[in-house]
Write a protein that holds these residues in place. Structure first.
Motif, short mmCIF file in Angstrom:
data_model
loop_
_atom_site.label_atom_id
_atom_site.label_comp_id
_atom_site.label_asym_id
_atom_site.label_seq_id
_atom_site.Cartn_x
_atom_site.Cartn_y
_atom_site.Cartn_z
N ARG A 229 0.83 -1.21 0.00
CA ARG A 229 0.00 0.00 0.00
C ARG A 229 0.86 1.26 0.00
NH1 ARG A 229 -4.49 -0.03 4.48
NH2 ARG A 229 -4.85 1.95 3.41
N VAL A 230 1.98 1.21 0.73
CA VAL A 230 2.88 2.37 0.71
C VAL A 230 3.43 2.59 -0.69
CG1 VAL A 230 5.10 3.21 1.55
CG2 VAL A 230 3.47 2.22 3.15
N SER A 231 3.80 1.50 -1.38
CA SER A 231 4.33 1.63 -2.74
C SER A 231 3.29 2.17 -3.71
CB SER A 231 4.86 0.28 -3.23
OG SER A 231 3.79 -0.64 -3.39
N GLU A 232 2.00 1.96 -3.41
CA GLU A 232 0.92 2.47 -4.25
C GLU A 232 0.52 3.89 -3.88
OE1 GLU A 232 -2.15 -0.37 -3.80
OE2 GLU A 232 -1.18 -1.91 -5.03
N GLY A 233 1.18 4.45 -2.86
CA GLY A 233 0.89 5.83 -2.49
C GLY A 233 -0.11 5.99 -1.37
N ASP A 234 -0.60 4.89 -0.80
CA ASP A 234 -1.55 4.98 0.30
C ASP A 234 -0.82 5.16 1.63
OD1 ASP A 234 -3.55 4.64 -1.52
OD2 ASP A 234 -3.67 2.47 -1.24
N ALA A 235 -1.59 5.50 2.65
CA ALA A 235 -1.04 5.64 4.00
C ALA A 235 -1.71 4.60 4.90
CB ALA A 235 -1.29 7.04 4.54
N PRO A 236 -1.10 3.41 5.04
CA PRO A 236 -1.73 2.35 5.84
C PRO A 236 -1.71 2.71 7.32
CG PRO A 236 0.49 1.70 5.23
CD PRO A 236 0.21 3.00 4.52
N ALA A 237 -2.62 2.07 8.05
CA ALA A 237 -2.67 2.25 9.50
C ALA A 237 -1.42 1.63 10.13
CB ALA A 237 -3.92 1.59 10.07
N PRO A 238 -0.98 2.15 11.27
CA PRO A 238 0.20 1.57 11.92
C PRO A 238 0.01 0.09 12.22
CG PRO A 238 -0.37 3.68 12.92
CD PRO A 238 -1.51 3.32 12.01
N LEU A 239 1.07 -0.68 12.04
CA LEU A 239 1.01 -2.12 12.31
C LEU A 239 0.97 -2.36 13.81
CD1 LEU A 239 3.65 -3.40 9.74
CD2 LEU A 239 1.17 -3.49 9.53
N GLN A 317 6.29 22.47 -15.63
CA GLN A 317 5.15 21.56 -15.48
C GLN A 317 5.60 20.11 -15.56
OE1 GLN A 317 1.96 22.44 -14.71
NE2 GLN A 317 1.73 20.22 -14.43
N GLN A 318 6.57 19.81 -16.45
CA GLN A 318 7.07 18.43 -16.54
C GLN A 318 7.77 18.01 -15.25
OE1 GLN A 318 9.45 18.12 -20.08
NE2 GLN A 318 7.68 17.73 -21.39
N PHE A 319 8.55 18.93 -14.68
CA PHE A 319 9.17 18.61 -13.40
C PHE A 319 8.12 18.36 -12.32
CE2 PHE A 319 13.18 20.42 -15.07
CZ PHE A 319 14.06 19.42 -14.64
N MET A 320 7.08 19.17 -12.31
CA MET A 320 6.02 19.00 -11.31
C MET A 320 5.29 17.67 -11.53
SD MET A 320 6.04 21.74 -9.37
CE MET A 320 4.42 21.78 -8.66
N ASP A 321 5.04 17.33 -12.80
CA ASP A 321 4.36 16.06 -13.08
C ASP A 321 5.22 14.87 -12.66
OD1 ASP A 321 2.26 17.47 -14.09
OD2 ASP A 321 2.84 17.24 -16.19
N TYR A 322 6.52 14.93 -12.96
CA TYR A 322 7.39 13.82 -12.61
C TYR A 322 7.51 13.68 -11.09
CZ TYR A 322 11.45 10.76 -12.42
OH TYR A 322 12.30 9.72 -12.16
N ALA A 323 7.58 14.79 -10.38
CA ALA A 323 7.70 14.73 -8.92
C ALA A 323 6.41 14.28 -8.28
CB ALA A 323 8.10 16.10 -8.37
N GLY A 324 5.26 14.61 -8.88
CA GLY A 324 3.98 14.22 -8.28
C GLY A 324 3.57 12.81 -8.65
N SER A 325 3.36 12.55 -9.94
CA SER A 325 3.02 11.24 -10.51
C SER A 325 1.73 10.65 -9.97
CB SER A 325 4.16 10.24 -10.31
OG SER A 325 5.30 10.67 -10.99
N GLY A 326 0.94 11.42 -9.20
CA GLY A 326 -0.41 11.00 -8.85
C GLY A 326 -0.54 9.93 -7.81
N GLU A 327 0.44 9.77 -6.90
CA GLU A 327 0.32 8.71 -5.88
C GLU A 327 -0.90 8.91 -4.99
OE1 GLU A 327 3.12 10.29 -6.48
OE2 GLU A 327 4.82 8.90 -6.69
#
Length: 473
Positions: A229-239, A317-327
C-alpha cells in the motif's frame, strides 16, 4: 631451461584446473537443484522442515523401539517357547506306545504337515512390523528347538485371526505335527498400537507447528500488505506491535519508516507548491510587463521571449508532473476507451488526427488524472517525434488491457528505446524544434508502474514505433 620449466608448470596447473573446478561445478549444480526443489514461501519451508524432522524423529524412535525394546521381548518369548517345546517333546517321547493313539487324538496331531503350511512366514510390505518380529522369532526359536524338530506356518485364515504354527514333536518316539498358537509377542499386536500412537503424535505435532507458523506469518503478511500500500501511495494504518519480539521490532521499524515517508511526502508537496508559486509568479509578471510594454516594440524579440517563457513553463510543469506522478489520487473504475476518444478529439481540434481502433474493454481501474497525463504524453511524443501516421488502439486478453500509441517516425534500437524510460533522455529522432526535458516517457513509465502495469516498445507494422501500456485486469 627456466622458460621450459615455467611452461611445464603452467601446463601442469592448467591440467589440474578442471579437476579442482569439477567439485565446485558439481557443488554449484547441486545447490541450484536443491534451491529448485525448495518451496519459495517461508511457511512452506518451515512446514517442510518440521515434517522432515518429525519423520526422522519417528524413524529413529521406531528403530530404537524395534531393536532395543521389541527384539529382546521377541527373543525372550522365542526362548521360552523353545524351552516349552523341548520339554513337551521330551515328555511326549517318553509316552508309552499303548497310549500314543489316545494322546495323538487328544492333541489333534498329524503324521503329515498340512499341504498349505509354509516353510517361512508370509511377507507383507504394508505389515513390515509383523514380518520383522516373525523373522526374529523364527531365528531365535530354531536355536532352542530340540533335534529333529521343525516349524511350519499356517496361513492366516481371516483378517485379525490368531496365527498358528505347526511343530514337529515326537510322541512315543514317532514324529507328529501339532498346531500351537503363536505367542502374542511375535504377532506384533502391541507394536501396531505403538506405531499408531507415534503416527498420531507426529500428525499432531505437524498440525501444531502449522498453526504456530501461520500465527507467526500473519504479521509478516500484514507487513507485506502495508508495504504494498505504501508503494501504491496509500497511508496504511500503523502495524500492531503485539506478537513475538522480533516481529514486533520489525513492525515498529516499519511504522517509523512510514511516518518518515509521510513527513517527507508532506515536505515535498509543500516544496513543489512553493516552487510552482514562486517561479510562475515572476513569469506571469514578466508576461504582463511584455504585453503592456509601449512602442517602440521589437516584435521578433517579444515573440522569442514569449516562446522562451512557454518553454520554461512547460519544463516546470514536466518537473512538477514527474515529482507528483499521482500517488495520492484515488483509483476508480472507468471507461478507458472514452478517455482515449476524448483526448483524440482534443488533438483533432488542434489539427492532429489520430486513427482509433478501440476494442470492447471492461471497466478498468485507473487514476483518471494520472492516466490522462500518461496518454497525453504518449500522444504528444507521437506528434513531436513521429510527425505522421498517428494511431491509438486498444485490446485485451485474459490477463491485461493494452493501449498502444503509434506513429511513423524513424525507428530506434531496443537499447535506445529502453534508455528513453530514464529521466532526461531524448531519442535521436527528436528534432531541434522540439522542447522539453526528456521526462515525458519517464513520467509515463512511472504512472504505468503506479497502476501495476508496464511500458513496452514495439516496431509498428509498416514502419514506425508503437508504445504499449500494459495494465493488469
Amino acid at each position: 631451461m627456466t622458460a621450459r620449466a615455467e611452461a611445464g608448470a603452467q601446463a601442469d596447473a592448467s591440467a589440474d584446473a578442471p579437476v579442482d573446478g569439477a567439485p565446485r561445478a558439481v557443488s554449484g549444480a547441486g545447490r541450484r537443484f536443491f534451491s529448485r526443489l525448495m518451496p519459495r514461501s517461508l511457511l512452506a519451508r518451515n512446514i517442510l522442515l518440521l515434517i522432515v524432522l518429525i519423520a526422522v524423529s519417528e524413524a529413529c524412535s521406531l528403530i530404537v523401539l524395534l531393536h532395543y525394546v521389541q527384539r529382546p521381548r521377541v527373543e525372550r518369548a522365542a526362548a521360552v517357547f523353545g524351552a516349552y517345546i523341548t520339554t513337551l517333546d521330551t515328555v511326549l517321547s517318553a509316552t508309552p506306545r499303548e497310549s500314543r493313539d489316545a494322546l495323538v487324538a487328544r492333541l489333534d496331531a498329524r503324521a503329515d504337515v498340512p499341504p498349505d503350511a509354509l516353510d517361512q512366514p508370509p511377507t507383507n510390505p504394508l505389515e513390515f512390523y509383523r514380518t520383522h518380529e516373525l523373522g526374529i522369532f523364527l531365528d531365535t526359536l530354531h536355536r532352542y528347538l530340540p533335534a529333529g524338530s521343525d516349524v511350519r506356518w499356517e496361513p492366516e485364515r481371516a483378517r485379525g485371526a490368531p496365527q498358528h504354527m505347526w511343530l514337529r514333536v515326537h510322541i512315543a518316539d514317532t514324529p507328529y505335527w501339532i498346531a500351537l498358537m503363536l505367542p502374542e509377542e511375535a504377532q506384533g499386536g502391541r507394536l501396531v498400537s505403538a506405531l499408531l500412537l507415534a503416527l498420531g503424535l507426529g500428525v499432531l505435532a505437524a498440525l501444531t507447528g502449522f498453526v504456530i507458523q501461520r500465527h507467526l506469518n500473519r504479521p509478516l503478511q500484514h507487513l507485506a500488505d502495508a508495504a504494498r500500500r505504501v508503494s501504491e501511495g496509500d497511508a496504511p494504518a500503523p502495524l500492531p506491535l503485539d506478537g513475538p519480539t522480533e516481529i514486533a521490532q520489525v513492525s515498529a521499524a516499519f511504522n517509523q519508516m512510514t511516518q518518515a515517508l509521510q513527513h517527507a511526502e508532506a515536505t515535498r508537496a509543500v516544496m513543489l507548491a512553493g516552487i510552482s508559486h514562486d517561479i510562475r509568479t515572476p513569469l506571469t509578471k514578466l508576461r504582463l510587463a511584455m504585453a503592456m510594454a509601449g512602442a517602440p516594440r521589437d516584435e521578433a524579440f517579444t515573440h522569442a521571449s514569449e516562446s522562451y517563457l512557454d518553454q520554461i513553463d512547460t519544463i516546470l510543469q514536466q518537473f512538477m508532473d514527474y515529482a507528483g506522478s499521482g500517488e495520492r489520487e484515488a483509483t476508480q473504475a472507468g471507461d478507458l476507451n472514452g478517455l482515449v476518444s476524448q483526448l483524440a478529439a482534443d488533438f483533432a481540434g488542434l489539427g492532429h488526427d489520430f486513427e482509433l481502433s478501440l476494442a470492447d474493454l471492461p471497466p478498468v481501474a485507473f487514476r483518471p488524472i494520472s492516466m490522462m497525463r500518461l496518454l497525453m504524453n504518449l500522444m504528444q511524443n507521437a506528434i513531436k517525434y513521429g510527425r505522421s501516421g498517428f494511431a491509438v488502439r486498444t485490446w485485451r486478453d485474459a490477463r491485461a488491457v493494452y493501449v498502444a500509441v503509434g506513429d511513423r517516425g524513424s525507428g530506434l534500437t531496443a537499447a535506445e528505446l529502453e534508455a528513453l524510460k530514464a529521466p532526461f533522455q531524448r531519442g535521436k529522432n527528436a528534432h531541434s524544434g522540439t522542447s522539453g526535458t526528456g521526462l515525458g516517457l519517464a513520467i509515463v513509465e512511472r504512472i504505468a508502474r503506479l497502476h501495476g502495469g508496464t511500458l513496452q516498445f514495439h516496431p509498428r507494422d509498416g514502419g514506425g514505433l508503437e508504445v504499449w501500456v500494459v495494465l493488469p485486469q
